[in-house]
Design an enzyme around this catalytic site. Structure first.
Site, PDB file in Angstrom:
ATOM      1  N   HIS A 160       2.064  -2.919  -0.908  1.00 48.30           N
ATOM      2  CA  HIS A 160       1.627  -4.305  -1.148  1.00 48.30           C
ATOM      3  C   HIS A 160       2.093  -5.195   0.001  1.00 48.30           C
ATOM      4  CE1 HIS A 160       0.295  -3.540  -5.268  1.00 48.30           C
ATOM      5  NE2 HIS A 160      -0.123  -4.785  -5.320  1.00 48.30           N
ATOM      6  N   HIS A 207       9.570  -3.621  -6.909  1.00 40.47           N
ATOM      7  CA  HIS A 207      10.109  -3.243  -5.597  1.00 40.47           C
ATOM      8  C   HIS A 207      11.455  -3.904  -5.363  1.00 40.47           C
ATOM      9  CE1 HIS A 207       6.961  -0.856  -3.720  1.00 40.47           C
ATOM     10  NE2 HIS A 207       6.062  -1.715  -4.164  1.00 40.47           N
TER      11      HIS A 207
END
Length: 406
Positions: A160, A207
């Protein structure tokens, strides 16, 4: 140096970021044991972590609409950040790609679009492959994951974060010398775009800060050779008579040599999707060029930005609606046909393959998944670049400068 690494990797830092943006942990100090996605609550009973987004503003006492299996260890106290980051994380999802990329080709600039897609596909291939090589897990306890969609993938580097650089900044770089607009505005939009995506991944607990930093640094380094390379190879793909065969063979080789993890993850299939879209777009552009439909512009860049009139806005809306409906139909038909075809070739039942487990040992399902994704998304890319723009032209709603995209 090791201390910095451990600090950026720590789940506690993720929790601090979440709390900064209004996530309030209910039982952060209560010990708990996590096993197979199950979390022990205060009374010692195991409860499933909620798979999708929590309900903003959920009360500490819970309510009748939230079942016991969906109990969260945190509550959302700031709905603005919640909705911003939920939308922000979608900028790195398939739905965004399937709408943004076609919209760009049909309404803005195909030359920039081809380059952007190739940068995106190569960056995704490298990032996804590194995940399965490095095999760094996503943040664990005490982080509350507000989203589980990509939970089966490893965490480092964050793709991402990589896409948050690859897409907006490749567009910025390829348009700066092509159009007359403020570079400052472009840079500000690109930075905001990237920032929202990156913080969304930490906010949602998917994350660590290290994953994000690694993705940003890696993409910054990759862009240095990729930007000029993609600019150079794009012209050669259009002009070389054997380009379709070459790009298909190279893409299949890349999928074949894709690194294996120690367990099944969806990264290989997602990478196949990206490469197939890129191949379909490049072959569609090659056909236009070889047919003489793609002409060199009569004036030198940079070109003025032409803001659409009411009539052009109507055409943009019509192209987008018709085109996206066609893309959805393409995906459904191509997936069904390709899945049935490869299962018939292998002598397997479709239902049997679908219901079989996702494991590294299940090579039949891996082959079926890779084949149908390559076939399906190749046609989505091809239709985006070739069939649909030419269909729009036949309807009299084609983009005026479509055939000058070199």
């Amino acid at each position: 140096m090791w201390d910095i690494y451990e600090y950026l990797k720590s789940p506690e830092l993720v929790v601090k970021v979440q709390e900064f943006f209004g996530i309030q942990y209910k039982d952060k100090d209560v010990p708990e044991t996590a096993t197979n996605g199950l979390v022990k609550n205060h009374s010692g009973r195991r409860k499933h972590e909620k798979v999708q987004h929590p309900v903003p503003g959920e009360s500490d006492n819970g309510d009748e609409s939230s079942s016991a299996e969906e109990e969260l260890r945190c509550r959302i106290t700031n709905k603005f950040w919640y909705y911003l980051f939920v939308m922000g994380t979608e900028l790195g999802d398939e739905i965004f790609y399937a709408s943004f990329i076609p919209f760009w080709f049909w309404n803005i600039d195909g030359a920039v679009g081809r380059r952007m897609v190739m940068v995106w596909a190569l960056v995704m291939y490298i990032g996804q492959g590194l995940k399965d090589i490095i095999r760094c897990p996503r943040p664990g306890y005490p982080v509350q994951k507000l989203q589980k969609k990509w939970a089966l993938e490893y965490g480092l580097p964050s793709t991402h974060a990589m896409v948050s650089i690859a897409i907006p900044f490749s567009v910025l770089i390829y348009t700066l010398d092509r159009y007359q607009y403020s570079a400052t505005v472009g840079i500000v939009i690109s930075i905001i775009w990237s920032t929202v995506i990156c913080f969304s991944r930490i906010y949602l607990g998917m994350h660590s800060v290290l994953d994000i930093v690694a993705g940003l640094v890696l993409t910054g380094l990759l862009m240095l050779p990729l930007i000029p390379f993609v600019d150079w190879i794009d012209i050669h793909i259009l002009s070389h008579k054997f380009s379709p065969a070459l790009v298909i063979v190279i893409s299949i080789l890349l999928i074949t040599v894709y690194p294996s993890a120690d367990r099944w993850t969806p990264t290989r299939g997602d990478t196949t999707l990206c490469l197939a879209v890129c191949v379909g777009i490049q072959i569609g552009a090659w056909i236009n060029f070889q047919a003489g439909d793609m002409k060199v512009p009569t004036t030198e860049p940079p070109y003025p930005v032409i803001w659409p009139s009411h009539r052009l806005l109507g055409q943009i809306l019509l192209r987008t609606v018709l085109g996206l409906c066609a893309i959805v139909a393409t995906r459904a038909i191509a997936k069904s046909v390709s899945y049935a075809f490869i299962c018939a070739i292998l002598g397997k039942s479709r239902d049997q393959v679908r219901q079989s487990p996702d494991t590294l040992e299940n090579r039949t399902k891996i082959l079926v998944d890779l084949f149908y994704k390559y076939f399906t998304y190749f046609w989505i890319g091809f239709n985006t670049q070739y069939l649909l723009p030419n269909f729009f032209k036949l309807l009299g709603i084609g983009r005026p400068d479509f055939y000058t995209e070199i």
